[in-house]
Scaffold this motif. Sequence first.
Motif, PDB file in Angstrom:
ATOM      1  N   VAL A  22     -30.320 -37.362 -52.149  1.00  0.00           N
ATOM      2  CA  VAL A  22     -31.675 -37.075 -52.635  1.00  0.00           C
ATOM      3  C   VAL A  22     -32.153 -35.683 -52.212  1.00  0.00           C
ATOM      4  N   GLY A  23     -31.248 -34.884 -51.637  1.00  0.00           N
ATOM      5  CA  GLY A  23     -31.637 -33.595 -51.078  1.00  0.00           C
ATOM      6  C   GLY A  23     -32.194 -32.586 -52.066  1.00  0.00           C
ATOM      7  N   GLY A  24     -31.897 -32.748 -53.335  1.00  0.00           N
ATOM      8  CA  GLY A  24     -32.471 -31.858 -54.346  1.00  0.00           C
ATOM      9  C   GLY A  24     -33.770 -32.392 -54.914  1.00  0.00           C
ATOM     10  N   THR A  25     -33.931 -33.704 -54.878  1.00  0.00           N
ATOM     11  CA  THR A  25     -35.139 -34.339 -55.413  1.00  0.00           C
ATOM     12  C   THR A  25     -36.291 -34.283 -54.413  1.00  0.00           C
ATOM     13  N   ILE A  26     -35.972 -34.353 -53.125  1.00  0.00           N
ATOM     14  CA  ILE A  26     -37.023 -34.335 -52.104  1.00  0.00           C
ATOM     15  C   ILE A  26     -37.957 -33.135 -52.256  1.00  0.00           C
ATOM     16  N   PRO A  27     -37.445 -31.885 -52.320  1.00  0.00           N
ATOM     17  CA  PRO A  27     -38.375 -30.767 -52.438  1.00  0.00           C
ATOM     18  C   PRO A  27     -39.188 -30.768 -53.726  1.00  0.00           C
ATOM     19  N   LEU A  28     -38.648 -31.348 -54.791  1.00  0.00           N
ATOM     20  CA  LEU A  28     -39.421 -31.476 -56.028  1.00  0.00           C
ATOM     21  C   LEU A  28     -40.617 -32.389 -55.815  1.00  0.00           C
ATOM     22  N   LEU A  29     -40.397 -33.500 -55.111  1.00  0.00           N
ATOM     23  CA  LEU A  29     -41.490 -34.425 -54.800  1.00  0.00           C
ATOM     24  C   LEU A  29     -42.514 -33.774 -53.884  1.00  0.00           C
ATOM     25  N   LEU A 198     -19.840 -28.080 -48.899  1.00  0.00           N
ATOM     26  CA  LEU A 198     -20.914 -27.490 -49.704  1.00  0.00           C
ATOM     27  C   LEU A 198     -20.475 -27.306 -51.154  1.00  0.00           C
ATOM     28  N   GLU A 199     -19.244 -26.857 -51.353  1.00  0.00           N
ATOM     29  CA  GLU A 199     -18.754 -26.679 -52.714  1.00  0.00           C
ATOM     30  C   GLU A 199     -18.579 -28.020 -53.422  1.00  0.00           C
ATOM     31  N   GLY A 200     -18.135 -29.032 -52.675  1.00  0.00           N
ATOM     32  CA  GLY A 200     -18.004 -30.358 -53.260  1.00  0.00           C
ATOM     33  C   GLY A 200     -19.345 -30.923 -53.693  1.00  0.00           C
ATOM     34  N   ILE A 201     -20.376 -30.700 -52.880  1.00  0.00           N
ATOM     35  CA  ILE A 201     -21.725 -31.175 -53.207  1.00  0.00           C
ATOM     36  C   ILE A 201     -22.256 -30.449 -54.441  1.00  0.00           C
ATOM     37  N   ARG A 202     -22.021 -29.136 -54.495  1.00  0.00           N
ATOM     38  CA  ARG A 202     -22.448 -28.363 -55.668  1.00  0.00           C
ATOM     39  C   ARG A 202     -21.718 -28.856 -56.927  1.00  0.00           C
ATOM     40  N   ASN A 203     -20.411 -29.078 -56.806  1.00  0.00           N
ATOM     41  CA  ASN A 203     -19.639 -29.548 -57.957  1.00  0.00           C
ATOM     42  C   ASN A 203     -20.144 -30.892 -58.464  1.00  0.00           C
ATOM     43  N   SER A 204     -20.487 -31.769 -57.525  1.00  0.00           N
ATOM     44  CA  SER A 204     -20.995 -33.089 -57.904  1.00  0.00           C
ATOM     45  C   SER A 204     -22.305 -32.964 -58.679  1.00  0.00           C
ATOM     46  N   ALA A 205     -23.217 -32.122 -58.174  1.00  0.00           N
ATOM     47  CA  ALA A 205     -24.508 -31.915 -58.852  1.00  0.00           C
ATOM     48  C   ALA A 205     -24.307 -31.281 -60.226  1.00  0.00           C
ATOM     49  N   LYS A 206     -23.320 -30.405 -60.325  1.00  0.00           N
ATOM     50  CA  LYS A 206     -23.026 -29.767 -61.614  1.00  0.00           C
ATOM     51  C   LYS A 206     -22.454 -30.797 -62.596  1.00  0.00           C
ATOM     52  N   TYR A 207     -21.581 -31.655 -62.106  1.00  0.00           N
ATOM     53  CA  TYR A 207     -20.991 -32.693 -62.953  1.00  0.00           C
ATOM     54  C   TYR A 207     -22.076 -33.598 -63.546  1.00  0.00           C
ATOM     55  N   PHE A 208     -22.977 -34.070 -62.689  1.00  0.00           N
ATOM     56  CA  PHE A 208     -24.020 -34.973 -63.189  1.00  0.00           C
ATOM     57  C   PHE A 208     -25.021 -34.225 -64.061  1.00  0.00           C
ATOM     58  N   GLY A 209     -25.258 -32.962 -63.762  1.00  0.00           N
ATOM     59  CA  GLY A 209     -26.128 -32.177 -64.619  1.00  0.00           C
ATOM     60  C   GLY A 209     -25.532 -31.988 -65.997  1.00  0.00           C
ATOM     61  N   ASN A 210     -24.238 -31.669 -66.027  1.00  0.00           N
ATOM     62  CA  ASN A 210     -23.561 -31.465 -67.310  1.00  0.00           C
ATOM     63  C   ASN A 210     -23.557 -32.730 -68.166  1.00  0.00           C
ATOM     64  N   MET A 211     -23.593 -33.876 -67.515  1.00  0.00           N
ATOM     65  CA  MET A 211     -23.626 -35.142 -68.262  1.00  0.00           C
ATOM     66  C   MET A 211     -24.855 -35.247 -69.148  1.00  0.00           C
ATOM     67  N   VAL A 212     -25.953 -34.595 -68.713  1.00  0.00           N
ATOM     68  CA  VAL A 212     -27.216 -34.720 -69.456  1.00  0.00           C
ATOM     69  C   VAL A 212     -27.721 -33.359 -69.939  1.00  0.00           C
ATOM     70  N   GLY A 213     -26.828 -32.356 -69.953  1.00  0.00           N
ATOM     71  CA  GLY A 213     -27.169 -31.078 -70.557  1.00  0.00           C
ATOM     72  C   GLY A 213     -28.013 -30.145 -69.720  1.00  0.00           C
ATOM     73  N   ILE A 214     -27.939 -30.275 -68.393  1.00  0.00           N
ATOM     74  CA  ILE A 214     -28.642 -29.351 -67.515  1.00  0.00           C
ATOM     75  C   ILE A 214     -27.650 -28.809 -66.483  1.00  0.00           C
ATOM     76  N   TYR A 216     -27.772 -28.602 -62.926  1.00  0.00           N
ATOM     77  CA  TYR A 216     -27.527 -29.439 -61.750  1.00  0.00           C
ATOM     78  C   TYR A 216     -28.454 -30.664 -61.790  1.00  0.00           C
ATOM     79  N   ALA A 217     -27.912 -31.808 -61.407  1.00  0.00           N
ATOM     80  CA  ALA A 217     -28.733 -33.025 -61.393  1.00  0.00           C
ATOM     81  C   ALA A 217     -28.314 -33.952 -60.264  1.00  0.00           C
ATOM     82  N   GLU A 218     -29.249 -34.783 -59.837  1.00  0.00           N
ATOM     83  CA  GLU A 218     -28.951 -35.912 -58.947  1.00  0.00           C
ATOM     84  C   GLU A 218     -29.109 -37.192 -59.751  1.00  0.00           C
ATOM     85  N   PRO A 219     -28.118 -38.094 -59.664  1.00  0.00           N
ATOM     86  CA  PRO A 219     -28.156 -39.330 -60.432  1.00  0.00           C
ATOM     87  C   PRO A 219     -28.753 -40.489 -59.619  1.00  0.00           C
TER      88      PRO A 219
END
Length: 226
Positions: A22-29, A198-214, A216-219
């Motif tokens: 949730v590390g990317g969603t927390i600052p948005l909240l 760090l690169e693995g975490i970035r890749n994961s966020a990119k993968y989930f983002g690409n799934m929905v056309g953005i 970086y995303a958190e699922p």
Amino acid sequence: MLEIFNKVLIIAAHPDDEILGVGGTIPLLVEMKKTVDVLIFTDGSSTQYFNNKNILEDKFGEAQQANKLLGSNLLPRLDFPDMRLDTVAHVDKNIALGKIISEGEYDTVIVQDNTDINKDHKELFESTIVACRTYPGQKVKSLLTYYVNSSTEWGNLLQKNPFNPNVFIDISSTIESKLKSMEKYKTELRTYPHPRSLEGIRNSAKYFGNMVGIEYAEPFKLIFNK
């Protein structure tokens, strides 16, 4: 979807789970003036580093730094045994979580998914379901689960029911904050190609983002929204 959340509790079995998931969603909240509390449920080290109180304190210190950077409030940690939640009576975990959720008057709870390979994550999910169940006066309106690098993907490979997210939060503007906060977890961070690098975490966020056309995303998996 974040607009409907007001007071959020993020439950983590171990220190760093909250940042991985949730590390990317927390600052948005936080930017939206929402209250975000983080609860680390286990001592985080008693099994891996038996009888080493220094490691225990170091890990919680890292958690404090990581959450301070994002603007989330770290609640006092609980002392349930790391990697051994299955040895604790289900009712005892339910009572502990129920008390915190009730007294905190949270309308949103986010916890690890029951498809994870880590048994502590499963145990915590089961107790969270009990604590958040509908009853007169229940304040929790939304319950979601999150993805944890090095646990959820192995659950997807080795278990019958995979993690199937149905909510994707755009963290393109906060991915760097997520990575900076993860850097505070020196005892948990690994080198690439480990999924907790760090690169693995970035890749994961990119993968989930690409799934929905953005970018970086958190699922998340929405369990219920009332």
